[in-house]
Structure formats: C-alpha cells, structure tokens
Enzyme design. Structure first.
Site, PDB file in Angstrom:
ATOM      1  N   LYS A 149       0.850  -1.190   0.000  1.00 34.25           N
ATOM      2  CA  LYS A 149       0.000   0.000   0.000  1.00 34.25           C
ATOM      3  C   LYS A 149       0.886   1.241   0.000  1.00 34.25           C
ATOM      4  O   LYS A 149       1.723   1.411   0.884  1.00 34.25           O
ATOM      5  CB  LYS A 149      -0.809  -0.043   1.295  1.00 34.25           C
ATOM      6  CG  LYS A 149      -2.227   0.373   1.167  1.00 34.25           C
ATOM      7  CD  LYS A 149      -2.931  -0.181   2.369  1.00 34.25           C
ATOM      8  CE  LYS A 149      -4.000   0.720   2.859  1.00 34.25           C
ATOM      9  NZ  LYS A 149      -4.101   0.701   4.302  1.00 34.25           N
TER      10      LYS A 149
HETATM   11  C1  E4P Z   1      -7.359   1.712   4.928  1.00 37.08           C
HETATM   12  O1  E4P Z   1      -6.719   1.296   4.027  1.00 37.08           O
HETATM   13  C2  E4P Z   1      -7.002   2.862   5.771  1.00 37.08           C
HETATM   14  O2  E4P Z   1      -5.840   2.574   6.438  1.00 37.08           O
HETATM   15  C3  E4P Z   1      -8.115   3.155   6.716  1.00 37.08           C
HETATM   16  O3  E4P Z   1      -9.349   2.870   6.137  1.00 37.08           O
HETATM   17  C4  E4P Z   1      -8.056   4.533   7.332  1.00 37.08           C
HETATM   18  O4  E4P Z   1      -9.208   4.738   8.085  1.00 37.08           O
HETATM   19  P1  E4P Z   1      -9.370   5.942   9.132  1.00 37.08           P
HETATM   20  O5  E4P Z   1      -9.658   7.190   8.394  1.00 37.08           O
HETATM   21  O6  E4P Z   1     -10.507   5.520   9.990  1.00 37.08           O
HETATM   22  O7  E4P Z   1      -8.068   6.017   9.889  1.00 37.08           O
END
Ligand code: E4P
Length: 280
Positions: A149
């Site tokens: 990612k």
């Molecule tokens: C997913 O890939 C992200 O890390 C995650 O959905 C972030 O979510 P948040 O905005 O609740 O931290």
C-alpha cells in the site's frame, strides 16, 4: 469407488482442511496420483476447487468475489473472529494500526497470513521511490498475496509503476479525489483506496468522490479496483455497494454493526420466548 464418490470425498477433505495434497489423497483414497490429478483438473473446471502445486485448495465462493470486504485492522483477535465468520476476503493494515498492536511489522504480517489466505495489505514507510520499491520487494516476499500500500505522492506513483511492471501488487492509498485515483490507475495500481470517512470529517461528501472514481474507471476500462476505505458506518458500506465499487475495507466494529439489527434481535428473542412456552 466411482469418480463421483471419490470427488465427493475430495470435497469433504477440502471443506474440513481448506487444502490437500495429491499424495495425501492418493493414499487415503487408494488410487494413483494421476487419477487424483485428473479428478482435481475436472473439479477445477467445474469451479469446485483451485489446483496448487502438488494439491488443491478450497475455491472461494463467487459471491465473496462480487464485492470484496476487507477487514481494516492489524488486530489478530478481530481477524480471527471475522475469518471464522467466513465474511472477509482480506485484511488492510497501515502504519498506525500496526503500531497500535505493539508488534514487529514482519512478525505481525506473518501471523495475519497464517489466519487468512486473502490479500493482506501492508504499507512501506519510505518516501523516496527507490527506497519504497526496495521496502515493497521485501514485504512482498513475506507472503504470496501481499498488497503493497503506497500513499499517493509523485515518488509513490513512480514506485507503483515500477512495482506493477515487476508483478508486485499495489494499492494506492490516501486518495481524496477522482483525479488522484485516475493517476493511481495510470500507474498500474491493483487497488485504489479512497478515504471516504476522512472527507466526511471535513464536511465533504466522501461517497461523491467514490462514485466519480467508479465512473472514471468505467469510462476508460481501468482494471484498478476501488476499495473504499476510512469507513465509519454500515450506511457507508451500503452506499459503496450501490456505487459499484469493487469493495470496502471496514473496521471490526462496523462489520459487527452490519450483521446486527435491533429488529432481528427482537425477533429472535420473541421466537425463543414463544418456543419456550410450548416446550414447558
Ligand atoms: C485503509 O486502508 C485505511 O488505512 C483506513 O481505512 C483509514 O481509516 P481511518 O480514516 O478511519 O483512519
């Protein structure tokens, strides 16, 4: 034993164990390895299993592939529970969720891959393309189904392009607009993670961005899958499904809320109370 009976036995073993080897089957069913291989080939053709090197694994259900549901956590207990319910296709993590668990990234990733076979996303922390690529290559060695990612920055996109050309699956993260998503797809990302909830947090409609991304990808036939991230509620999951996004990544608390409904709980209670009356 007839072919049908043998194949039924193979399915039974797969249901129980999830995977099986040709050698194991040939011993237990008392037939040659080539007979087993023929069975596996035939069964794969019918979509009943997936052949692997030296054996087979259980075929994932079609409907699970329809809309992907990833669990957005690095917490082992949550991943175990959700996997046990049979509801999730993979796991997404980020540096914050890893730090929260207080474990080493590699060790934790390995632990997760022992629980679930689906895509597991992990994020390098380097910010320069060359370093992101080296970190990503190391992470990709941890497991066959690792998604690297990478936050959308010029260096990040450069790394995504190199990695996707090299066959490493990537997910472009921290996406907040359809133009960023367009670039992620052009760079060859496997997944695009638009953060719907964080846009809602600053007073914008996160799902509008998601709908736009889905449309843009459709317009140009991009293969990049949209996985809606930063999800805070079941309603957002419903909206993501309606938008035609490839999937969502959700916290465990939202997964639990998706299953439950007060009227379901009330209904179950009433059924059980009525049943008790006659069983007295
Ligand atoms: C997913 O890939 C992200 O890390 C995650 O959905 C972030 O979510 P948040 O905005 O609740 O931290």
């Amino acid at each position: 034993m007839f072919n049908e009976q043998r194949q039924e036995e193979i399915l039974k073993v797969l249901r129980e164990q999830g995977r099986v080897s040709v050698e194991e089957l040939s011993k237990s069913l008392k037939v040659s390895s080539s007979t087993i291989r023929r069975d596996l080939e035939e069964m794969e053709g019918k979509g009943l299993l997936r052949r692997t090197h030296g054996g087979a694994i259980k075929e994932k259900k079609r409907e699970a592939e329809g809309m992907k549901i990833f669990l957005d956590t690095a917490n082992i207990e949550e991943i175990k529970k959700a996997t046990d319910w049979g509801l999730i296709d993979g796991v997404t993590t980020n540096p914050s969720s890893i730090v929260k668990e207080g474990k080493n990234l590699e060790a934790l990733t390995k632990e997760i891959t022992n629980i679930i076979d689906g895509p597991i996303s992990v994020e390098p922390v380097a910010t320069e393309a060359g370093k992101i690529v080296s970190e990503a290559e190391e992470l990709a060695k941890l497991y066959k189904n690792i998604i690297v990612k990478i936050p959308i920055t010029p260096e990040g996109l450069k790394a995504v392009k190199i990695l996707s050309k090299g066959g490493i699956k990537t997910g472009v993260t921290l996406v907040f607009s359809s133009s960023q998503a367009l670039l992620a797809a052009k760079a060859g990302a496997t997944y695009c993670f638009p953060f719907a909830g964080r846009l809602d947090d600053i007073g914008q409609e996160g799902m509008d961005m998601v709908k736009d991304i889905v449309q843009v990808y459709k317009n140009y036939g991009f293969k990049t899958e949209v996985i809606v991230a930063s999800i805070r509620s079941p309603l957002q999951v419903e909206k993501a499904a309606l938008s035609g996004a490839g999937g969502v990544t959700i916290p465990f608390s939202v997964l639990e809320k998706l299953i439950r409904h007060p009227l379901t709980d009330e209904g179950v209670e009433k059924f059980l109370a009525d049943w008790k009356k006659i069983s007295k």
